[in-house]
Design a protein around this motif. Structure first.
Motif: not given
Length: 131
Positions: A50-56, A58-63, A119-129
């Motif tokens: 989850m962490v790896v995919a969530a971090r990777w 947004p960068r892959l799609v330029g989001l 899983f649902a929250l990981m993109p927000a957690i892993a990409n917090r600024t």
């Protein structure tokens, strides 16, 4: 469109890991150590995925990694995951929808439910600024 793409990629990356680990848990670990311990053994590997995919993703799609965007990615991925999980449960394991939901009432189901929330929250957690 980027959010939908990111959600789909995040789902596919994480679900693929779970799809590979599931048979190991069910067929090899559960009969030997029980469902709860087997689920606990699988959980750290799923969290890493989850962490790896969530971090990777947004960068892959330029989001951009805004909180709203990352929450949308997580919720979209969760919807895809639940649909896929129900389908796999029915087609590969022969479980009805009712049987699949009943499994959530067991201890291993509670672990699974926590993993779904993460899983649902990981993109927000892993990409917090502001770290």
């Amino acid at each position: 469109m980027k959010v939908a793409s990111a959600a789909a990629i995040y789902f596919l990356a994480t679900f693929s890991v779970g799809f590979l680990l599931g048979p190991i848990r069910v067929l090899l670990l559960e009969p030997r150590i029980g469902a709860v311990v087997a689920t606990l053994c699988e959980a750290p590997l799923l969290l890493i995925a989850m962490v790896v995919a969530a971090r990777w993703t947004p960068r892959l799609v330029g989001l951009t990694t805004s909180l709203a965007g990352m929450l949308a990615v997580g919720m979209g991925a969760l919807a895809l995951q639940q649909a896929a999980n129900l389908l796999v449960g029915m087609l590969l394991r022969g479980l009805s929808v009712q049987q699949q939901f009943a499994r959530l009432a067991k201890p291993e189901g509670a672990i699974y439910a926590v993993l779904l929330a993460i899983f649902a929250l990981m993109p927000a957690i892993a990409n917090r600024t502001g770290r």
